[in-house]
Design an enzyme around this catalytic site. Sequence first.
Site, PDB file in Angstrom:
ATOM      1  N   SER A 123       1.005  -1.194  -0.244  1.00  0.00           N
ATOM      2  CA  SER A 123      -0.039  -0.436   0.343  1.00  0.00           C
ATOM      3  C   SER A 123       0.826   1.402  -0.010  1.00  0.00           C
ATOM      4  O   SER A 123       0.674   2.269  -0.290  1.00  0.00           O
ATOM      5  CB  SER A 123      -1.193   0.167   1.283  1.00  0.00           C
ATOM      6  OG  SER A 123       0.038  -0.211   2.628  1.00  0.00           O
TER       7      SER A 123
ATOM      8  N   HIS B 152      -0.328   4.903   6.627  1.00  0.00           N
ATOM      9  CA  HIS B 152       0.109   5.253   6.235  1.00  0.00           C
ATOM     10  C   HIS B 152      -0.100   7.268   5.711  1.00  0.00           C
ATOM     11  O   HIS B 152      -1.169   7.559   6.439  1.00  0.00           O
ATOM     12  CB  HIS B 152      -1.630   5.595   4.764  1.00  0.00           C
ATOM     13  CG  HIS B 152      -1.357   3.845   4.524  1.00  0.00           C
ATOM     14  ND1 HIS B 152      -2.165   3.243   5.344  1.00  0.00           N
ATOM     15  CD2 HIS B 152      -0.799   3.264   3.619  1.00  0.00           C
ATOM     16  CE1 HIS B 152      -2.654   2.102   4.608  1.00  0.00           C
ATOM     17  NE2 HIS B 152      -1.857   1.561   4.053  1.00  0.00           N
TER      18      HIS B 152
ATOM     19  N   ASP C 153      -3.686   7.976   7.922  1.00  0.00           N
ATOM     20  CA  ASP C 153      -4.505   7.354   8.925  1.00  0.00           C
ATOM     21  C   ASP C 153      -3.456   6.033   9.673  1.00  0.00           C
ATOM     22  O   ASP C 153      -2.389   6.651  10.062  1.00  0.00           O
ATOM     23  CB  ASP C 153      -5.145   6.146   8.161  1.00  0.00           C
ATOM     24  CG  ASP C 153      -4.400   5.194   7.087  1.00  0.00           C
ATOM     25  OD1 ASP C 153      -3.050   5.199   7.509  1.00  0.00           O
ATOM     26  OD2 ASP C 153      -4.826   4.885   6.116  1.00  0.00           O
TER      27      ASP C 153
END
Length: 350
Positions: free
Chosen positions: A48, A332, A329
């Site tokens: 991610s 990230h 978040d």
Amino acid sequence: MEPRKLLSSLFYFSLLSLLSGNQQVVGSAHHRHLFDFRPSKLFVFGDSYADTGNLGRSVGRSWKEPYGITFPGKPAGRFSSGRVLTDYLAKFVGIKTPLTYKLRRVGGEYLSNGMNFAYGGTGVLEITSPLPNMTTQIGFFQQLIKEEVYNSLEIQQSSAAILVLSGNDYSSYLSRNGSVQGFPSFITQVVNQLILNLKRIQGLGLKKIAVTTLQPSGCLPQITVASSFQKCNGTLNSLANYHNLLLKQSVAKLNNETKETTIVIIDLYSAFMTVFTNKSDHLGSTMFENPLKPCCVGISSGYVCGNVDESGTKKYTVCEKPEAAFFWDTVHPTQAGWRSVYSALQANLQ
């Protein structure tokens, strides 16, 4: 998790990291160039931190509001408020962000900048089946070469690869085992597989390859929430340091064995820590008053950024200024966060 047990078993590894040397590390004052040429194509593998939209809408909260609130203004598959590491690394080497693998069939000029094979939530090992881990991602790339979407000469002369990992293998290990027993040997397993992946990419003809270190995992908001986002967990940072030490040593050995290929290490750990220490983007104007506090958080236990209830009511809150937060978040960075990391790297890459 048992922090004292982890600390006792891994404490000396963080000390060993101070002794590591002779690696080509992006972010070190001794190495000022990512590659000794400017590639026209970039091939990206990872999770991610690098995914720009491969993970499907049905499984990826990166396609849900408020992700993408900064760029492009709506959810677009990036696990951030906006741009992610891939965007900034592409910018550094002077090309546009590579096309995502899932859009490969559009063909034509869209393929000219390379391709991004990264999928959010995946790891080096097989931890998220059926999502494609890094080995499978490299298989996708190999198939495109076989199909002559990219030809071998093009790969050898004008392309570079970047491997990005944020530690999903280790998160999965902890969730399965509930303790850190056996962690050192598992780290070795992960790094060994990562080196096999690097060798495989070498075998496909790429002579310029970069791989990231782990970020300071003890500084992620999912960990620092225990201290009200005030303090990193040194124990988990020692874990990341051990991974990074093994990676640097293994890459140095691989570089010595394969003189025609240059593998460089992008030191995300140092870049993150530089930003945390300075609490600012020292090449820009972004100030992070509390860099460990995330912008988008769940309103109660069990809720995460992007969650809504059955009636569509938001179960999260978003800070007023995402551009003033380092983390988006619990894991990230925001676009501003990634830009500051890029700046910390770029300072030694001119």
